[in-house]
Design a protein around this motif. Structure first.
Motif, PDB file in Angstrom:
ATOM      1  N   LEU A 147     -51.321  98.213  22.757  1.00 54.14           N
ATOM      2  CA  LEU A 147     -51.468  99.529  22.180  1.00 54.14           C
ATOM      3  C   LEU A 147     -50.388 100.439  22.738  1.00 54.14           C
ATOM      4  CD1 LEU A 147     -55.343  99.801  22.302  1.00 54.14           C
ATOM      5  CD2 LEU A 147     -53.901  99.155  20.398  1.00 54.14           C
ATOM      6  N   ASN A 148     -50.056 101.455  21.948  1.00 57.86           N
ATOM      7  CA  ASN A 148     -49.006 102.404  22.319  1.00 57.86           C
ATOM      8  C   ASN A 148     -47.675 101.708  22.565  1.00 57.86           C
ATOM      9  OD1 ASN A 148     -50.607 104.755  22.143  1.00 57.86           O
ATOM     10  ND2 ASN A 148     -51.527 104.255  24.106  1.00 57.86           N
ATOM     11  N   SER A 149     -47.326 100.737  21.721  1.00 55.50           N
ATOM     12  CA  SER A 149     -46.076 100.011  21.898  1.00 55.50           C
ATOM     13  C   SER A 149     -44.867 100.858  21.511  1.00 55.50           C
ATOM     14  CB  SER A 149     -46.093  98.710  21.097  1.00 55.50           C
ATOM     15  OG  SER A 149     -46.203  98.971  19.718  1.00 55.50           O
ATOM     16  N   VAL A 150     -45.070 101.979  20.850  1.00 56.46           N
ATOM     17  CA  VAL A 150     -43.986 102.875  20.484  1.00 56.46           C
ATOM     18  C   VAL A 150     -44.280 104.227  21.117  1.00 56.46           C
ATOM     19  CG1 VAL A 150     -42.738 103.975  18.598  1.00 56.46           C
ATOM     20  CG2 VAL A 150     -43.667 101.692  18.289  1.00 56.46           C
ATOM     21  N   LYS A 151     -43.406 104.658  21.987  1.00 56.41           N
ATOM     22  CA  LYS A 151     -43.612 105.915  22.704  1.00 56.41           C
ATOM     23  C   LYS A 151     -43.652 107.092  21.725  1.00 56.41           C
ATOM     24  CE  LYS A 151     -41.855 108.722  26.398  1.00 56.41           C
ATOM     25  NZ  LYS A 151     -40.657 109.257  26.989  1.00 56.41           N
ATOM     26  N   THR A 152     -44.614 107.977  21.932  1.00 55.69           N
ATOM     27  CA  THR A 152     -44.738 109.166  21.092  1.00 55.69           C
ATOM     28  C   THR A 152     -43.554 110.092  21.353  1.00 55.69           C
ATOM     29  OG1 THR A 152     -47.138 109.009  21.230  1.00 55.69           O
ATOM     30  CG2 THR A 152     -46.226 111.113  20.479  1.00 55.69           C
ATOM     31  N   PRO A 153     -42.853 110.510  20.309  1.00 56.57           N
ATOM     32  CA  PRO A 153     -41.735 111.426  20.511  1.00 56.57           C
ATOM     33  C   PRO A 153     -42.224 112.795  20.997  1.00 56.57           C
ATOM     34  CG  PRO A 153     -41.914 110.772  18.189  1.00 56.57           C
ATOM     35  CD  PRO A 153     -43.035 110.141  18.915  1.00 56.57           C
ATOM     36  N   PHE A 182     -51.267 112.396  15.515  1.00 54.39           N
ATOM     37  CA  PHE A 182     -51.431 111.060  16.080  1.00 54.39           C
ATOM     38  C   PHE A 182     -50.122 110.320  15.888  1.00 54.39           C
ATOM     39  CE2 PHE A 182     -55.571 112.476  14.596  1.00 54.39           C
ATOM     40  CZ  PHE A 182     -56.373 112.249  15.706  1.00 54.39           C
ATOM     41  N   TRP A 183     -49.903 109.256  16.681  1.00 56.05           N
ATOM     42  CA  TRP A 183     -48.666 108.494  16.579  1.00 56.05           C
ATOM     43  C   TRP A 183     -48.995 107.034  16.303  1.00 56.05           C
ATOM     44  CZ3 TRP A 183     -44.185 109.415  15.024  1.00 56.05           C
ATOM     45  CH2 TRP A 183     -43.094 108.596  15.302  1.00 56.05           C
ATOM     46  N   ILE A 184     -48.019 106.332  15.804  1.00 54.69           N
ATOM     47  CA  ILE A 184     -48.200 104.934  15.434  1.00 54.69           C
ATOM     48  C   ILE A 184     -48.565 104.105  16.668  1.00 54.69           C
ATOM     49  CG2 ILE A 184     -45.761 104.264  15.661  1.00 54.69           C
ATOM     50  CD1 ILE A 184     -48.083 103.248  12.762  1.00 54.69           C
ATOM     51  N   THR A 185     -49.516 103.221  16.519  1.00 52.41           N
ATOM     52  CA  THR A 185     -50.099 102.340  17.537  1.00 52.41           C
ATOM     53  C   THR A 185     -50.897 103.090  18.594  1.00 52.41           C
ATOM     54  OG1 THR A 185     -48.219 102.128  19.071  1.00 52.41           O
ATOM     55  CG2 THR A 185     -48.303 100.569  17.198  1.00 52.41           C
ATOM     56  N   GLN A 186     -51.118 104.384  18.401  1.00 54.62           N
ATOM     57  CA  GLN A 186     -51.929 105.141  19.356  1.00 54.62           C
ATOM     58  C   GLN A 186     -53.377 104.672  19.273  1.00 54.62           C
ATOM     59  OE1 GLN A 186     -51.669 109.427  18.966  1.00 54.62           O
ATOM     60  NE2 GLN A 186     -53.600 109.733  20.041  1.00 54.62           N
TER      61      GLN A 186
END
Length: 172
Positions: A22-28, A35-39
């Motif tokens: 989860l959270n593999s892409v850091k939220t900008p 919400f952000w992707i993979t959050q």
């Protein structure tokens, strides 16, 4: 005994690095998305959000302030500009945790990584390449891929999608 512990620790680190988490892409830092992707999320995180009906095995929610209208058949019609978040189990459909696995954006005021719906092809390409994404172009969209996440930019919509595996073959 020492070798056993060393081997165990190395094994754990190897498997941890190989599994999509989860959270593999850091939220900008510069985004105005909620919400952000993979959050990782729970359905209660979307309390007070309007749900988009019709999914089986997923839940889709409009961002705050975006309300669909209803047509004569009582079907939801998206507003002209909106953000929608798709929530599924992640990283596999059989996983116990939920995450945002798709974000669709038609609102030109939404930003991330300094980009928005109205960004130029050059801005999108250079920004996504700087972030380590492999960028490809077609007549109708720019696609940026890295790992299990894909950004698709068209004239009317930005889709941010995380690949979800289905190792157990769940049929929806």
């Amino acid at each position: 005994m020492r070798k056993f512990w060393l081997l165990l620790i190395l094994t754990v680190f190897c498997f941890t690095g190989c599994v999509s988490g989860l959270n593999s892409v850091k939220t900008p830092e510069d985004t105005n998305l909620e919400f952000w992707i993979t959050q990782e999320v729970t359905l209660s995180d979307f309390e007070g959000y309007q749900e988009k009906y019709g999914w089986f095995g997923a839940n889709e929610f409009y961002g705050k302030g975006y309300e669909p209208t209803m047509d004569e058949n009582n079907e939801q019609i998206d507003p002209e500009y909106c953000v929608k978040y798709l929530v599924t189990n992640y990283p596999d459909y059989a996983s116990p945790k939920l995450a945002v696995t798709q974000i669709s954006i038609t609102d030109p005021s939404i930003t991330f990584y300094g980009l928005r719906l109205t960004s130029s092809e050059e801005e999108i390409t250079s920004t996504m390449q700087e972030l380590g994404y492999e960028v490809s172009k077609s007549d109708y969209e720019i696609c940026a891929e890295k790992g299990d996440v894909t950004f698709r930019f068209s004239e009317t919509t930005i889709f941010i999608v995380a690949k979800v595996t289905n190792h157990t073959g769940i049929v929806f």
